[in-house]
Design a protein around this motif. Structure first.
Motif, PDB file in Angstrom:
ATOM      1  N   ALA A   4      76.836  26.438  18.575  1.00  0.00           N
ATOM      2  CA  ALA A   4      75.701  25.725  19.170  1.00  0.00           C
ATOM      3  C   ALA A   4      75.237  26.410  20.455  1.00  0.00           C
ATOM      4  O   ALA A   4      74.032  26.569  20.694  1.00  0.00           O
ATOM      5  N   GLU A   5      76.189  26.838  21.291  1.00  0.00           N
ATOM      6  CA  GLU A   5      75.836  27.532  22.533  1.00  0.00           C
ATOM      7  C   GLU A   5      75.194  28.885  22.227  1.00  0.00           C
ATOM      8  O   GLU A   5      74.217  29.293  22.870  1.00  0.00           O
ATOM      9  N   ARG A   6      75.743  29.586  21.237  1.00  0.00           N
ATOM     10  CA  ARG A   6      75.202  30.896  20.873  1.00  0.00           C
ATOM     11  C   ARG A   6      73.754  30.768  20.382  1.00  0.00           C
ATOM     12  O   ARG A   6      72.882  31.556  20.764  1.00  0.00           O
ATOM     13  N   ARG A   7      73.494  29.775  19.550  1.00  0.00           N
ATOM     14  CA  ARG A   7      72.135  29.607  19.022  1.00  0.00           C
ATOM     15  C   ARG A   7      71.166  29.183  20.113  1.00  0.00           C
ATOM     16  O   ARG A   7      69.986  29.550  20.094  1.00  0.00           O
ATOM     17  N   SER A   8      71.655  28.404  21.067  1.00  0.00           N
ATOM     18  CA  SER A   8      70.811  28.020  22.190  1.00  0.00           C
ATOM     19  C   SER A   8      70.407  29.245  23.002  1.00  0.00           C
ATOM     20  O   SER A   8      69.237  29.408  23.392  1.00  0.00           O
ATOM     21  N   ARG A   9      71.367  30.147  23.250  1.00  0.00           N
ATOM     22  CA  ARG A   9      71.065  31.376  23.993  1.00  0.00           C
ATOM     23  C   ARG A   9      70.162  32.304  23.184  1.00  0.00           C
ATOM     24  O   ARG A   9      69.250  32.940  23.722  1.00  0.00           O
ATOM     25  N   LEU A  10      70.416  32.366  21.872  1.00  0.00           N
ATOM     26  CA  LEU A  10      69.591  33.194  21.002  1.00  0.00           C
ATOM     27  C   LEU A  10      68.138  32.712  21.042  1.00  0.00           C
ATOM     28  O   LEU A  10      67.199  33.515  21.177  1.00  0.00           O
ATOM     29  N   LEU A  11      67.955  31.409  20.931  1.00  0.00           N
ATOM     30  CA  LEU A  11      66.614  30.837  20.960  1.00  0.00           C
ATOM     31  C   LEU A  11      65.931  31.114  22.293  1.00  0.00           C
ATOM     32  O   LEU A  11      64.735  31.427  22.345  1.00  0.00           O
ATOM     33  N   ALA A  12      66.696  31.026  23.380  1.00  0.00           N
ATOM     34  CA  ALA A  12      66.139  31.312  24.702  1.00  0.00           C
ATOM     35  C   ALA A  12      65.667  32.758  24.792  1.00  0.00           C
ATOM     36  O   ALA A  12      64.614  33.057  25.399  1.00  0.00           O
ATOM     37  N   GLU A  13      66.433  33.688  24.199  1.00  0.00           N
ATOM     38  CA  GLU A  13      66.050  35.097  24.211  1.00  0.00           C
ATOM     39  C   GLU A  13      64.738  35.316  23.452  1.00  0.00           C
ATOM     40  O   GLU A  13      63.849  36.035  23.910  1.00  0.00           O
ATOM     41  N   VAL A  14      64.618  34.701  22.286  1.00  0.00           N
ATOM     42  CA  VAL A  14      63.399  34.864  21.488  1.00  0.00           C
ATOM     43  C   VAL A  14      62.202  34.278  22.220  1.00  0.00           C
ATOM     44  O   VAL A  14      61.113  34.863  22.267  1.00  0.00           O
ATOM     45  N   ARG A  15      62.399  33.100  22.824  1.00  0.00           N
ATOM     46  CA  ARG A  15      61.298  32.471  23.556  1.00  0.00           C
ATOM     47  C   ARG A  15      60.895  33.297  24.777  1.00  0.00           C
ATOM     48  O   ARG A  15      59.709  33.412  25.094  1.00  0.00           O
ATOM     49  N   ARG A  16      61.876  33.866  25.462  1.00  0.00           N
ATOM     50  CA  ARG A  16      61.594  34.626  26.680  1.00  0.00           C
ATOM     51  C   ARG A  16      60.741  35.852  26.381  1.00  0.00           C
ATOM     52  O   ARG A  16      59.814  36.183  27.117  1.00  0.00           O
ATOM     53  N   HIS A  17      61.057  36.540  25.283  1.00  0.00           N
ATOM     54  CA  HIS A  17      60.364  37.797  24.975  1.00  0.00           C
ATOM     55  C   HIS A  17      59.243  37.627  23.948  1.00  0.00           C
ATOM     56  O   HIS A  17      58.479  38.564  23.730  1.00  0.00           O
ATOM     57  N   GLY A  18      59.179  36.449  23.313  1.00  0.00           N
ATOM     58  CA  GLY A  18      58.172  36.240  22.278  1.00  0.00           C
ATOM     59  C   GLY A  18      58.631  36.716  20.919  1.00  0.00           C
ATOM     60  O   GLY A  18      58.261  36.156  19.892  1.00  0.00           O
ATOM     61  N   ALA A  19      59.456  37.769  20.899  1.00  0.00           N
ATOM     62  CA  ALA A  19      60.028  38.307  19.661  1.00  0.00           C
ATOM     63  C   ALA A  19      61.225  39.163  20.051  1.00  0.00           C
ATOM     64  O   ALA A  19      61.318  39.640  21.187  1.00  0.00           O
ATOM     65  N   VAL A  52      61.083  37.623  10.945  1.00  0.00           N
ATOM     66  CA  VAL A  52      60.238  38.770  10.602  1.00  0.00           C
ATOM     67  C   VAL A  52      61.164  39.937  10.278  1.00  0.00           C
ATOM     68  O   VAL A  52      62.376  39.854  10.493  1.00  0.00           O
ATOM     69  N   ARG A  53      60.600  40.998   9.762  1.00  0.00           N
ATOM     70  CA  ARG A  53      61.426  42.146   9.384  1.00  0.00           C
ATOM     71  C   ARG A  53      62.191  42.676  10.594  1.00  0.00           C
ATOM     72  O   ARG A  53      61.618  43.083  11.597  1.00  0.00           O
ATOM     73  N   GLY A  54      63.514  42.637  10.508  1.00  0.00           N
ATOM     74  CA  GLY A  54      64.363  43.172  11.564  1.00  0.00           C
ATOM     75  C   GLY A  54      64.629  42.253  12.734  1.00  0.00           C
ATOM     76  O   GLY A  54      65.318  42.641  13.678  1.00  0.00           O
ATOM     77  N   GLY A  55      64.115  41.017  12.689  1.00  0.00           N
ATOM     78  CA  GLY A  55      64.342  40.131  13.830  1.00  0.00           C
ATOM     79  C   GLY A  55      63.647  38.800  13.683  1.00  0.00           C
ATOM     80  O   GLY A  55      63.562  38.246  12.587  1.00  0.00           O
ATOM     81  N   ALA A  56      63.141  38.269  14.784  1.00  0.00           N
ATOM     82  CA  ALA A  56      62.489  36.967  14.775  1.00  0.00           C
ATOM     83  C   ALA A  56      61.466  36.906  15.898  1.00  0.00           C
ATOM     84  O   ALA A  56      61.540  37.653  16.874  1.00  0.00           O
ATOM     85  N   ARG A  57      60.509  36.019  15.745  1.00  0.00           N
ATOM     86  CA  ARG A  57      59.527  35.776  16.799  1.00  0.00           C
ATOM     87  C   ARG A  57      59.388  34.280  17.034  1.00  0.00           C
ATOM     88  O   ARG A  57      59.722  33.469  16.164  1.00  0.00           O
ATOM     89  N   HIS A  58      58.894  33.942  18.210  1.00  0.00           N
ATOM     90  CA  HIS A  58      58.633  32.543  18.515  1.00  0.00           C
ATOM     91  C   HIS A  58      57.386  32.103  17.761  1.00  0.00           C
ATOM     92  O   HIS A  58      56.397  32.845  17.717  1.00  0.00           O
ATOM     93  N   PRO A  59      57.400  30.915  17.120  1.00  0.00           N
ATOM     94  CA  PRO A  59      56.216  30.476  16.362  1.00  0.00           C
ATOM     95  C   PRO A  59      54.973  30.432  17.248  1.00  0.00           C
ATOM     96  O   PRO A  59      55.026  29.988  18.390  1.00  0.00           O
ATOM     97  N   ARG A  60      53.859  30.870  16.700  1.00  0.00           N
ATOM     98  CA  ARG A  60      52.610  30.893  17.443  1.00  0.00           C
ATOM     99  C   ARG A  60      51.850  29.597  17.226  1.00  0.00           C
ATOM    100  O   ARG A  60      51.964  28.977  16.163  1.00  0.00           O
ATOM    101  N   PRO A  61      51.037  29.160  18.207  1.00  0.00           N
ATOM    102  CA  PRO A  61      50.203  27.974  18.011  1.00  0.00           C
ATOM    103  C   PRO A  61      49.331  28.146  16.773  1.00  0.00           C
ATOM    104  O   PRO A  61      48.729  29.191  16.553  1.00  0.00           O
TER     105      PRO A  61
END
Length: 266
Positions: A4-19, A52-61
């Motif tokens: 749970a902690e790892r996924r929270s940090r992972l999500l924060a990384e994706v949100r911070r950089h957008g992808a 996405v291919r090779g990673g993930a991005r934050h959902p766009r509006p």
């Protein structure tokens, strides 16, 4: 680090950089790329990221998230059907019944349509829709549906302060809860923080709290804990759970039912 902690940090990384790319996420969190890919699968399933291919991005509006609960229900479909039919035996005419979102609670809703004079309390749009669409045109509407307000999630659940407030003064005879995972330390988990808060309010509204979770949920850990295992009255799972795992689960919950798979075809 807990999942749970790892996924929270992972999500924060994706949100911070957008992808973010899988290798970069693995390096940042100090885990394998395979672990990152599994975590992204969990987060993507709940609409937190887009793979996405090779990673993930934050959902766009404006992105349209997948909301096909029927497709979700086909995953371990026989097991979910067995659990739903087994759990339906707990419901009697005239009861007030709480149902959370989820494909297994949706399967249970379909089993409950034939029970008269129920009041259904739910934060799930697909569950509410089950009772609004009878199988036959001449089938009577005998259930009252109370649908909470709230913010709509990608899985079509209504969550957040409005949903919680609407549940605070309601009292159900029994509440059925779907979960992302069950694990002795993390307890019952989901991948949406607001959904966890709303589900806690739903559990508090029930005279009896029943968790519906197929065997694949054992050992899985979502982003956040809903409640500990010992805070629910009954867990209904299926015969696909290993005997050793069932014994561990039984030692942590008040009661465990294991629905035989043949039950779905009776």
């Amino acid at each position: 680090m807990l999942a749970a902690e790892r996924r929270s940090r992972l999500l924060a990384e994706v949100r911070r950089h957008g992808a973010a790319a899988v290798p970069d996420l693995a390096a940042a969190l100090g885990v394998s790329e395979m672990t990152i890919r599994r975590d992204l699968d969990v987060l993507a399933a709940d609409g937190h990221v887009d793979k996405v291919r090779g990673g993930a991005r934050h959902p766009r509006p404006g992105d349209a998230p997948a909301r096909d609960l029927t497709a979700q229900s086909r995953r371990n479909g026989a097991e979910k059907a067995a659990i739903a039919r087994h759990a339906a035996s707990l419901v009697e005419p005239g009861m007030a019944v709480g149902l959370s979102g989820g494909s297994t609670t949706w399967a249970l809703a379909r089993e409950l349509r034939g029970i008269a004079d129920l009041t259904i309390v739910t934060n799930s749009l697909p569950v509410a829709d089950v009772f609004a669409r009878p199988d036959r045109a001449d089938e009577p509407y005998t259930q009252t549906v109370v649908l909470t307000g709230g913010v709509r999630t990608p899985a079509d659940a209504l969550v957040g302060p409005v949903a919680v407030a609407s549940l605070e003064h309601l009292h159900c005879d029994v509440v059925f809860l779907g979960v992302r995972g069950m694990e002795p330390t993390a307890g019952l988990t989901t991948s949406n923080l607001l959904e966890a808060e709303t589900n806690r309010a739903l559990v508090a509204a029930g005279g009896r709290a029943v968790v519906l979770a197929d065997h694949s949920k054992w050992g899985a850990v979502g982003l956040t804990t809903i409640v500990d295992l010992n805070e629910v009255d009954l867990v209904v799972t299926d015969a696909g759970i290993a005997d050793d795992d069932a014994e561990v689960l039984r030692s942590h919950v008040a009661e465990l039912w294991v629905a035989p798979l043949a039950f779905a075809d009776e």
